[in-house]
Write a protein that holds these residues in place. Structure first.
Motif, mmCIF file in Angstrom:
data_model
loop_
_atom_site.group_PDB
_atom_site.id
_atom_site.type_symbol
_atom_site.label_atom_id
_atom_site.label_comp_id
_atom_site.label_asym_id
_atom_site.label_seq_id
_atom_site.Cartn_x
_atom_site.Cartn_y
_atom_site.Cartn_z
ATOM 1 N N ILE A 189 0.286 -1.277 0.070
ATOM 2 C CA ILE A 189 -0.310 -0.177 -0.257
ATOM 3 C C ILE A 189 1.052 1.411 -0.276
ATOM 4 C CG2 ILE A 189 -2.712 -1.047 1.184
ATOM 5 C CD1 ILE A 189 -1.107 0.042 3.842
ATOM 6 N N GLY A 225 3.667 2.152 1.679
ATOM 7 C CA GLY A 225 4.055 2.625 3.399
ATOM 8 C C GLY A 225 5.789 1.785 3.380
ATOM 9 N N GLY A 252 -1.482 1.638 11.446
ATOM 10 C CA GLY A 252 -2.657 2.128 11.353
ATOM 11 C C GLY A 252 -2.868 3.368 11.082
ATOM 12 N N THR A 298 -3.274 6.643 9.188
ATOM 13 C CA THR A 298 -4.342 6.784 8.236
ATOM 14 C C THR A 298 -5.749 8.167 8.947
ATOM 15 O OG1 THR A 298 -5.932 5.382 8.854
ATOM 16 C CG2 THR A 298 -4.483 4.605 6.690
ATOM 17 N N GLY A 310 -2.951 0.262 -3.521
ATOM 18 C CA GLY A 310 -1.608 0.503 -3.467
ATOM 19 C C GLY A 310 -1.578 1.323 -4.699
ATOM 20 N N SER A 317 -4.822 4.490 -4.549
ATOM 21 C CA SER A 317 -6.343 4.630 -3.681
ATOM 22 C C SER A 317 -7.405 5.169 -3.686
ATOM 23 C CB SER A 317 -5.869 4.958 -2.547
ATOM 24 O OG SER A 317 -5.329 6.496 -2.692
ATOM 25 N N LYS A 359 -9.279 3.340 4.621
ATOM 26 C CA LYS A 359 -8.715 3.248 5.812
ATOM 27 C C LYS A 359 -8.477 2.050 5.907
ATOM 28 C CE LYS A 359 -8.890 5.559 10.153
ATOM 29 N NZ LYS A 359 -10.044 7.033 10.448
ATOM 30 N N SER A 389 -5.928 -0.101 4.792
ATOM 31 C CA SER A 389 -4.841 0.328 5.083
ATOM 32 C C SER A 389 -4.143 -0.619 6.290
ATOM 33 C CB SER A 389 -4.820 2.046 4.863
ATOM 34 O OG SER A 389 -4.897 2.441 3.698
ATOM 35 N N CYS A 430 -3.487 -3.715 6.676
ATOM 36 C CA CYS A 430 -1.797 -4.183 6.283
ATOM 37 C C CYS A 430 -0.846 -4.120 7.768
ATOM 38 C CB CYS A 430 -1.335 -3.119 4.909
ATOM 39 S SG CYS A 430 -2.127 -3.817 4.007
#
Lengths: 329, 336, 506
Positions: free
Chosen positions: A59, A61, A110, A114, A193, A196, A207, A210, A213
């Motif tokens: 994603i 990050g 997360g 987010t 990813g 979005s 959200k 994410s 993840c």
């Protein structure tokens, strides 16, 4: 006319080349089953961790807290085991608690990332310090050893000649592969990813996806911490130091894009195995582990620069085409 | 209608955060001799902030172009170890030793610059890779004792020891910081190169259209960082009077955190050197203050992390609010 | 006021992959005039400008600058001559001041240092000369879009540009900002600067321009002097005088009033005032066209209906059921949405056709436990590829590398795999070749025949007339006109969207 598709075959080829080179240079030491199992044993922790952190990479990050979260969870499992009287049940409770801590840490990452739209880089940099501190608090800044058989078995037990962590890695890889390849959630991870905004318009809860993840990343980091503590029969605030880089490197070598949307579990596992072979090879060549970073660093630069060059080639070709044909891109 | 510009507001906020932190520790850790708020300790804070602030100058340049440098800690160690080798094995004069150290720093920066600007490796990955390369090189050239074990190399050359001191409590490292920070700020604000840094960070496309050489601008920023890293390494080894392979471990995040606290956006195009310096003072105050709290060192890390998260969240929400306000204002007012 | 010819493009030909886009086009700008350039979408305006500024190469023809033949191969050539382009996507640098932006890359220096005093003075002189509402030392971050545009203009003027090209300069400006820009354009003209003004908005063109060149289908349709610029005449010239049914310039609209109401929008109002009190209904099997100029608030309205943005007030019901404003809920209720910005919002470029088509449909794709049935997913993708002829037909092809038309088919395809009640499409054929356009139209028509209600937002008048059963026209955030069961022409829709009275029709 068919061009050789480098990006498709480059990975297995690199592995084969590596094996061949090492077999020639150190035939006896390298080509033994024992060494093979050693390589796998030493890559297993990286392998376990990358199975979860790949979600975060996908994603777009990053997680800089891998090493210290690993230490923190290692300390949690060992301390709880001691606290509850070193029984097998205590080990179980400790393991569950450590996994819970990992998941919670991921959830916090997360949520912060987010909700406030803060770069993952900054948040996990700060939590890295927090986890380190917590690990030190729990251990009084000492090394806590744990030789409870039920616990050390996690790292040392062998099945069919291979140590248990190797099976953990395989199981995690299968689970992770299954989620990414087979479930709706996995599909959503790639979509988020990759774009979005389009994902949100397609009704995906960006959200939630994410945060999931980061939770998965926390979970595998915790599992890595447990396995590492068991393998070394101890835990301290420096357990797992260096693993942040190793895990990110494994991902990058395995073709996982840190920009998100690209990468597979087999690729990441390949990255981990290559790291293991690299470490093992350097070791067999009597290169000290402290020097390995030189080779690892150069490997990353070459791999990524090669990739970037191919991309640049493509976009240049496209730009030329646009100028000629006047396509709007 | 006099409103403070957003940049001025941001500066006030960083100063405010620093003052709040100082006040907080004064209350919690006390004042008077040996306590947090004493002249000796406050000077110590500034001294601690100096090396991150010096390296922060280069890192600020890099971040303004929307890049990042994770290799500063390792490059510092490499510079230190190079000088230790010269100290141990040659009879070269002190000045030459420092000069070679600085050349090594420049070389590290140049290599980073080539990897990022010319080979187009993403900043984060590229400097992560050079971070392990420089650290490994440090180990490779590390000085070993008779048993082949890496040792900490003492460097007690009189001029070196001198460099670690100052005029009374006014340490030379603090002077160096003031000079480098001022030069950095002047370069940033009063030269074409400084303007180019902002342009590249804010919009590569617009910068290219205005005839700015984007790759060169990036590359030079990394070279400058290499220089500041070398200066930082010289003062660090001078203060320790030794060089070890562990110098600069986990250091790389310090100047980055300082920059973020000081209002340099990681997305590029904003912030300045003075801001980063305030940020470095903030971070040093944080480290020092927590240490003075007389609690387990372990809690220091926890508190440090929590405060950084708090600052970053505060910064993000504040920025979101300002952006929204500016947008509404723009929509409403149009032109005055 | 207008003097000698400053820029002249003669006999310009240009074709893209064999399709002629410009044919024998002449274009001439005199010193000190505001020369407007108009034409429908696809008439060749932007291609012509891109040739003049060196972005595209021309196939044939010659460009003259102040009477001398010149070759313009890139933007730098353009700047050297004294032509400046005011970009739609602004290229100012927000953290710098107005003066720093104006002199970016050309800062006056004193030794190694920028001479801010001199630079600010020079900027102030420019500002004074043209009376711009700017201060040299203001940081651009604190300025609105309108003022940023003025900085671009100032940047052009600081390089002694004699010709400024403005492409839809008012597209993102508020009314007051636009007024300011018009005043400045007048000012520049009185100082002898020439301006090429490209706009869709007739009212602006009437107000500002000295002459007007109209392109139609890649050819010169007319060059009008100021006194000839009459709304009706301009609209006629842009669309073509021949009123030909097949060319889609005229259509008899038919609505079936017996059909049940599917979508009912009541009093929908935006929080930031981009649309107000919007109420309309769409019936089962009806294609409702939403016309109007870009920026009229149409996209915002359909985004609010679908639930991407939340409206401040108002109610949306589908088959009598109140809708929850969220894309997920809308999808489950049977609404599909094809966004305007295909590349950024429509699809996931790295993923295959299969994954893109399946993205919204995992609720109806078979699963074995938690595992998606790859066979069923692939089957859906194959059906979509077959149903709308996506090319390449390889279901594993990355959508990012496909042509615009096929990308759009993928975006549309995923909705066809569901039981839809309502489909919203925003600019469905922008940047798509003619063949794919026709295919997309027939898909929409087929959907309507099967009882789906369709809302089409489009700025392409021909398209609007071709697909719509009924047309609503929006202007500045309000619905200003409904065409229902009447004969409608492109001119009537255009006039309504422009806010021009109906003298255009006889």
């Amino acid at each position: 006319m068919k061009e050789f598709n480098w990006s498709k075959y480059s990975k297995p080829l690199i592995l084969v080349a590596f094996v061949v080179i090492l077999s020639i240079l150190r035939p006896k030491a390298f080509l033994s089953l024992n060494n093979f199992s050693n390589v796998l044993w030493s890559v297993s922790v990286i392998g376990i961790m990358v199975c979860g952190t790949i979600f975060v990479f996908l994603i777009g990050g990053i997680d800089l807290s891998i090493a210290t979260l690993c230490a923190f969870t290692a300390v949690v499992v060992v301390e709880i085991t001691h606290l509850l009287g070193d029984t097998p049940v205590a080990v179980c409770v400790g393991v569950v608690a450590a996994l819970a801590v990992g998941a919670l840490a991921g959830a916090v990452h997360g949520l912060i990332i987010t909700t406030f739209h803060i770069p993952a880089f900054l948040v996990t940099f700060a939590t890295q310090s927090i986890f380190l501190g917590l690990a030190m608090v729990l251990t009084n800044n000492k090394i806590v050893s744990c030789t409870v058989p039920a616990f050390t078995a996690i790292g040392a037990m062998k099945i069919l000649g291979f140590p248990l962590p190797v099976y953990f890695m395989l199981v995690m890889a299968v689970i992770s592969w299954f989620i990414l390849r087979k479930t709706v959630y996995g599909r959503y991870v790639y979509a988020v990813g990759g774009n979005s905004m389009a994902s949100a318009i397609s009704g995906i809860h960006v959200k939630g996806v994410s945060i999931g993840c980061y939770v998965l990343s926390g979970l595998t980091t915790a599992l890595g911490g447990i396995v590492l503590a068991s393998m070394t029969q101890q835990a301290s605030s420096s357990t797992g130091s260096g693993y942040t880089n190793d895990v990110i490197t494994a991902g990058v070598i395995g073709g996982v894009s840190l920009l998100g949307g690209e990468g597979t579990v087999p690729g990441a596992i390949f990255g981990a195995v290559l790291m293991g072979l690299l470490n093992n090879g350097l070791n067999l060549m009597s290169v000290p582990s402290t020097h390995a970073g030189l080779v690892k660093g150069l490997v990353i630069i070459v791999a990524v620069a090669f990739d970037a060059m191919q991309h640049a080639d493509q976009s240049k070709k496209k730009a030329r085409k646009v100028k000629k044909r006047g396509e709007s891109v | 209608m006099k409103r403070l510009s957003q940049t001025a507001m941001r500066r006030l906020i960083s100063i405010g955060m620093l003052l709040v932190l100082v006040a907080l520790f004064t209350i919690l850790a006390g004042f008077g001799q040996g306590k947090f708020f004493s002249s000796a300790n406050l000077i110590e804070v500034v001294r601690d902030a100096s090396v991150p602030a010096i390296i922060g100058v280069g890192v600020t340049f890099v971040i303004i172009t929307s890049g990042i440098d994770l290799s500063t800690g390792s490059a510092m160690a490499l510079v230190g170890m190079t000088m230790a080798n010269i100290y141990e094995y040659t009879l070269l004069p002190f000045k030459v030793m420092v000069l070679i150290g600085i050349l090594v720093g420049l070389a590290c920066g140049l290599f980073n610059g080539i990897v990022i600007a010319k080979l187009h490796v993403p900043e984060f990955i590229g400097t992560l890779a050079t971070m392990s390369i420089y650290r490994a090189l440090t180990y490779i050239i590390a000085i070993k004792d008779a048993n082949g074990v890496i040792k900490s190399q003492p460097m007690t050359h009189s001029q070196y020891v001198w460099l670690g001191t100052g005029v009374g409590k006014f340490y030379y490292v603090i002077m160096a910081m003031i000079v480098i920070v001022l030069i950095g700020q002047i370069v940033l604000k009063y030269t074409r190169y400084g303007t180019n840094l902002y342009s590249v960070g804010a919009s590569r496309k617009a910068a290219t259209l205005s005839g700015i050489n984007v790759e060169m601008t990036q590359l030079i920023a990394y070279v400058i960082t290499g220089f500041t890293v070398a200066v930082g390494a010289v003062f660090t080894t001078a203060r320790l009077q030794s060089a070890t392979t562990a110098i600069g471990t986990d250091f790389e995040f310090n100047p980055i955190a300082a920059a973020v606290v000081g209002g340099v956006a990681l997305s590029g195009g904003s912030g300045d050197v003075i801001g980063t310096t305030i940020g470095a003072l903030f971070m040093a105050t944080l480290e020092n203050g927590v240490r003075k709290l007389d609690m387990n060192t372990s809690y220091q890390y926890v508190i440090k992390g929590i405060i950084i998260i708090a600052v970053v969240i505060f910064d993000a929400t504040y920025k979101a609010r300002m952006d929204k306000k500016a947008k509404e204002q723009g929509a409403k007012e149009g032109l005055e | 006021m207008a003097g000698s010819t400053i820029l002249e493009a003669r006999n310009i030909y240009k074709s893209f992959s064999g399709v002629p886009v410009l044919q024998d086009v002449h274009f001439e700008v005199k010193a000190g005039e505001v020369h407007a350039l108009m034409g429908e979408n696809g008439a060749g305006k932007s291609t012509l400008i891109k040739i003049v500024t060196g972005v595209y190469s021309k196939d044939e023809g010659q460009i003259y600058w102040e009477g001398k033949p010149v070759e313009i191969n890139n933007y730098q050539d353009c700047q050297k001559l004294g032509v400046a382009c005011i970009y739609q996507e602004l290229s100012v640098i927000p953290p710098l001041t107005v003066a720093q932006n104006v002199f970016l890359g050309r800062e006056p220096r004193n030794g190694p240092f920028i001479d801010y005093g001199k630079m600010n003075r020079m900027t102030q002189e420019l500002i004074d000369r043209y009376q711009f509402p700017l201060k040299p030392t203001t940081v651009v971050d604190n300025l609105g879009i309108g003022q940023r545009q003025l900085i671009e203009i100032l940047k052009g003027l600081s390089q002694n540009s004699k010709l400024l090209i403005m492409d839809e300069p008012t597209a993102s400006l508020s009314g007051r900002e636009a007024e300011m820009l018009f005043r400045i354009i007048e000012q520049l003209r009185s100082q002898g600067v020439s301006i090429i003004y490209i706009s869709h908005r007739l009212e602006e063109v009437y107000k500002l321009s000295d002459r007007l060149t109209i392109l139609r289908d890649g050819k010169n349709a007319a060059v009008l002097e100021k006194e000839e610029i009459i709304p009706a005449k301009v609209i006629e010239t842009m669309i073509g005088k021949v009123v030909d049914e097949s060319a889609g310039s005229k259509k008899m609209l038919h609505s079936d009033d017996s059909a049940e109401v599917r979508l009912d929008v009541k009093g929908l109002t935006d929080a930031t005032d981009r649309f107000r009190n919007i109420s309309f209904q769409v019936h089962i099997g009806e294609i409702l066209g939403l016309g109007g100029l870009i920026g009229a608030g149409r996209t915002e309205v359909v985004r609010a209906i679908y639930g991407i943005d939340k409206a401040a007030s108002g109610e949306v019901t589908l088959d009598g059921k109140k809708l929850n404003p969220s894309p997920r809920a809308s999808i489950l209720e049977g609404i599909g949405f094809v966004p305007e910005d295909r590349r950024n919002q429509g699809f996931i470029p790295l993923l295959s056709t299969t994954r893109n088509v399946a993205l919204t449909n995992y609720d109806i794709i078979k699963k074995n436990g938690a595992a998606i049935s790859d066979a069923d997913e692939l089957d859906m993708s194959r059906r979509a590829i077959k149903a709308i002829d996506i090319r390449p037909s390889d279901p594993d092809k990355q959508v990012g590398v496909m042509s615009g038309g096929n990308q759009q088919k993928v975006v549309l395809g995923k909705w066809l795999m569901r039981d839809l009640k309502l489909l919203i499409v925003d600019e469905p054929t922008a940047g798509i070749d003619v063949g794919a356009k026709d295919e997309i139209y027939s898909i929409l028509e087929e959907l309507a025949q099967n009882g789906v209600a369709v809302i089409v937002v489009t700025s392409d008048l021909q398209e609007l007339l071709r697909v719509s059963h009924r047309i609503l026209v929006m202007r500045k955030g309000d619905i200003v006109k409904e065409f229902k069961n009447v004969e409608v022409t492109q001119a009537m829709v255009l006039a309504a969207g422009q806010g021009v009275e109906q003298e255009a029709e006889k």
